[in-house]
Design a protein around this motif. Structure first.
Motif, mmCIF file in Angstrom:
data_model
loop_
_atom_site.group_PDB
_atom_site.id
_atom_site.type_symbol
_atom_site.label_atom_id
_atom_site.label_comp_id
_atom_site.label_asym_id
_atom_site.label_seq_id
_atom_site.Cartn_x
_atom_site.Cartn_y
_atom_site.Cartn_z
ATOM 1 N N GLY A 1 0.821 -1.203 0.000
ATOM 2 C CA GLY A 1 0.000 0.000 0.000
ATOM 3 C C GLY A 1 0.853 1.249 0.000
ATOM 4 N N ARG A 2 0.175 2.364 -0.112
ATOM 5 C CA ARG A 2 0.881 3.645 -0.182
ATOM 6 C C ARG A 2 1.338 4.117 1.183
ATOM 7 N NH1 ARG A 2 -1.755 8.126 -3.481
ATOM 8 N NH2 ARG A 2 0.228 8.976 -2.859
ATOM 9 N N GLY A 3 0.490 4.006 2.177
ATOM 10 C CA GLY A 3 0.850 4.466 3.506
ATOM 11 C C GLY A 3 0.949 5.968 3.587
ATOM 12 N N ALA A 4 1.222 6.448 4.749
ATOM 13 C CA ALA A 4 1.337 7.889 4.989
ATOM 14 C C ALA A 4 2.725 8.383 4.588
ATOM 15 C CB ALA A 4 1.084 8.184 6.458
ATOM 16 N N TYR A 5 2.814 9.682 4.314
ATOM 17 C CA TYR A 5 4.093 10.315 4.009
ATOM 18 C C TYR A 5 4.703 10.711 5.348
ATOM 19 C CZ TYR A 5 7.433 13.182 1.423
ATOM 20 O OH TYR A 5 8.572 13.710 0.885
ATOM 21 N N VAL A 6 5.511 9.829 5.904
ATOM 22 C CA VAL A 6 6.051 9.999 7.247
ATOM 23 C C VAL A 6 7.571 10.006 7.160
ATOM 24 C CG1 VAL A 6 6.140 9.010 9.562
ATOM 25 C CG2 VAL A 6 4.063 8.771 8.206
ATOM 26 N N SER A 7 8.183 10.952 7.840
ATOM 27 C CA SER A 7 9.647 11.009 7.821
ATOM 28 C C SER A 7 10.227 10.234 8.994
ATOM 29 C CB SER A 7 10.127 12.456 7.861
ATOM 30 O OG SER A 7 9.779 13.053 9.081
ATOM 31 N N PHE A 8 11.414 9.729 8.792
ATOM 32 C CA PHE A 8 12.168 9.000 9.805
ATOM 33 C C PHE A 8 13.568 9.587 9.867
ATOM 34 C CE2 PHE A 8 8.909 6.092 8.482
ATOM 35 C CZ PHE A 8 8.580 5.362 9.611
ATOM 36 N N ALA A 9 14.194 9.465 11.002
ATOM 37 C CA ALA A 9 15.592 9.867 11.131
ATOM 38 C C ALA A 9 16.467 8.858 10.389
ATOM 39 C CB ALA A 9 15.994 9.915 12.605
ATOM 40 N N MET A 10 17.552 9.357 9.819
ATOM 41 C CA MET A 10 18.519 8.474 9.191
ATOM 42 C C MET A 10 19.452 7.955 10.277
ATOM 43 S SD MET A 10 21.392 9.244 6.248
ATOM 44 C CE MET A 10 22.646 9.869 7.378
ATOM 45 N N PRO A 11 19.649 6.642 10.357
ATOM 46 C CA PRO A 11 20.609 6.118 11.336
ATOM 47 C C PRO A 11 22.014 6.645 11.048
ATOM 48 C CG PRO A 11 19.325 4.334 10.352
ATOM 49 C CD PRO A 11 19.018 5.579 9.582
ATOM 50 N N ASP A 12 22.796 6.809 12.074
ATOM 51 C CA ASP A 12 24.167 7.290 11.915
ATOM 52 C C ASP A 12 25.060 6.102 11.580
ATOM 53 O OD1 ASP A 12 26.397 8.831 11.820
ATOM 54 O OD2 ASP A 12 26.535 9.174 13.981
ATOM 55 N N ARG A 13 25.044 5.733 10.297
ATOM 56 C CA ARG A 13 25.852 4.618 9.798
ATOM 57 C C ARG A 13 26.827 5.157 8.765
ATOM 58 N NH1 ARG A 13 21.060 0.910 7.833
ATOM 59 N NH2 ARG A 13 22.544 0.649 6.130
ATOM 60 N N PRO A 14 28.083 4.720 8.810
ATOM 61 C CA PRO A 14 29.088 5.242 7.879
ATOM 62 C C PRO A 14 28.688 5.122 6.405
ATOM 63 C CG PRO A 14 30.133 3.850 9.532
ATOM 64 C CD PRO A 14 28.657 3.730 9.728
ATOM 65 N N GLU A 15 28.059 4.012 6.040
ATOM 66 C CA GLU A 15 27.703 3.824 4.634
ATOM 67 C C GLU A 15 26.579 4.769 4.197
ATOM 68 O OE1 GLU A 15 25.583 0.510 6.986
ATOM 69 O OE2 GLU A 15 27.489 1.576 7.080
ATOM 70 N N LEU A 16 25.695 5.163 5.111
ATOM 71 C CA LEU A 16 24.658 6.138 4.778
ATOM 72 C C LEU A 16 25.233 7.548 4.713
ATOM 73 C CD1 LEU A 16 21.669 4.751 6.870
ATOM 74 C CD2 LEU A 16 21.991 4.620 4.386
ATOM 75 N N ARG A 17 26.171 7.856 5.613
ATOM 76 C CA ARG A 17 26.862 9.154 5.544
ATOM 77 C C ARG A 17 27.609 9.275 4.214
ATOM 78 N NH1 ARG A 17 28.189 12.499 9.479
ATOM 79 N NH2 ARG A 17 27.080 12.285 11.445
ATOM 80 N N ALA A 18 28.252 8.186 3.783
ATOM 81 C CA ALA A 18 28.976 8.191 2.508
ATOM 82 C C ALA A 18 28.005 8.392 1.340
ATOM 83 C CB ALA A 18 29.763 6.891 2.343
ATOM 84 N N LEU A 19 26.824 7.785 1.412
ATOM 85 C CA LEU A 19 25.812 7.969 0.377
ATOM 86 C C LEU A 19 25.384 9.432 0.289
ATOM 87 C CD1 LEU A 19 23.784 6.837 -1.722
ATOM 88 C CD2 LEU A 19 22.232 6.393 0.217
ATOM 89 N N VAL A 20 25.145 10.061 1.436
ATOM 90 C CA VAL A 20 24.749 11.474 1.455
ATOM 91 C C VAL A 20 25.864 12.342 0.875
ATOM 92 C CG1 VAL A 20 24.204 13.437 2.965
ATOM 93 C CG2 VAL A 20 23.080 11.218 3.330
ATOM 94 N N ASP A 21 27.098 12.097 1.265
ATOM 95 C CA ASP A 21 28.225 12.876 0.738
ATOM 96 C C ASP A 21 28.357 12.709 -0.774
ATOM 97 O OD1 ASP A 21 28.870 13.850 3.237
ATOM 98 O OD2 ASP A 21 30.495 12.410 3.586
ATOM 99 N N ALA A 22 28.264 11.469 -1.257
ATOM 100 C CA ALA A 22 28.380 11.214 -2.693
ATOM 101 C C ALA A 22 27.228 11.869 -3.454
ATOM 102 C CB ALA A 22 28.415 9.704 -2.961
ATOM 103 N N ALA A 23 26.033 11.815 -2.892
ATOM 104 C CA ALA A 23 24.870 12.428 -3.551
ATOM 105 C C ALA A 23 25.012 13.946 -3.600
ATOM 106 C CB ALA A 23 23.586 12.031 -2.824
ATOM 107 N N ALA A 24 25.517 14.549 -2.538
ATOM 108 C CA ALA A 24 25.713 16.001 -2.528
ATOM 109 C C ALA A 24 26.740 16.409 -3.586
ATOM 110 C CB ALA A 24 26.154 16.461 -1.144
ATOM 111 N N ASN A 25 27.813 15.643 -3.698
ATOM 112 C CA ASN A 25 28.818 15.939 -4.713
ATOM 113 C C ASN A 25 28.253 15.769 -6.119
ATOM 114 O OD1 ASN A 25 30.838 16.617 -2.885
ATOM 115 N ND2 ASN A 25 31.530 14.503 -2.702
ATOM 116 N N ARG A 26 27.445 14.727 -6.320
ATOM 117 C CA ARG A 26 26.829 14.510 -7.632
ATOM 118 C C ARG A 26 25.856 15.637 -7.956
ATOM 119 N NH1 ARG A 26 26.855 13.868 -12.628
ATOM 120 N NH2 ARG A 26 25.147 12.692 -13.538
ATOM 121 N N ALA A 27 25.074 16.079 -6.976
ATOM 122 C CA ALA A 27 24.138 17.182 -7.198
ATOM 123 C C ALA A 27 24.892 18.453 -7.575
ATOM 124 C CB ALA A 27 23.290 17.414 -5.954
ATOM 125 N N ALA A 28 26.035 18.702 -6.925
ATOM 126 C CA ALA A 28 26.842 19.884 -7.259
ATOM 127 C C ALA A 28 27.317 19.814 -8.710
ATOM 128 C CB ALA A 28 28.027 20.006 -6.307
#
Length: 99
Positions: A62-89
């Motif tokens: 199902g679709r469910g509600a549009y609910v936000s969650f905190a991102m866990p502080d995991r090195p691989e997720l931090r690396a994903l955010v950094d790589a995505a920010a660089n790609r967006a730039a």
């Protein structure tokens, strides 16, 4: 008045949406419903730090509600955010303006 005579425009927010690769996804529960987190919204704040929220779909379907969650502080997720920010730039630098 054109943009050049108005000075620098005030940009109130910059945000990117990032798909979480399947191997980095996780589940979390909100209001008794389990969600698989599949995307991140990364916002650049005025102090140049970033804020991240995760979004996903109910594991039961199902679709469910549009609910936000905190991102866990995991090195691989931090690396994903950094790589995505660089790609967006890179993408912004290569923009060709309005069509």
């Amino acid at each position: 008045m054109d943009a050049s005579s108005a000075g620098s425009p005030e940009v109130s927010a910059l945000a990117i949406n990032v798909v979480i690769p399947p191997e980095l996804r996780w589940t979390d529960v909100r209001r008794g419903e389990e969600f698989e987190l599949q995307s991140l919204t990364v916002r650049l704040l005025p102090d140049h730090s970033v804020a991240v929220k995760a979004y996903g779909r109910p594991t039961a379907g199902g679709r469910g509600a549009y609910v936000s969650f905190a991102m866990p502080d995991r090195p691989e997720l931090r690396a994903l955010v950094d790589a995505a920010a660089n790609r967006a730039a890179e993408l912004w630098r290569g923009n060709t303006g309005l069509s």
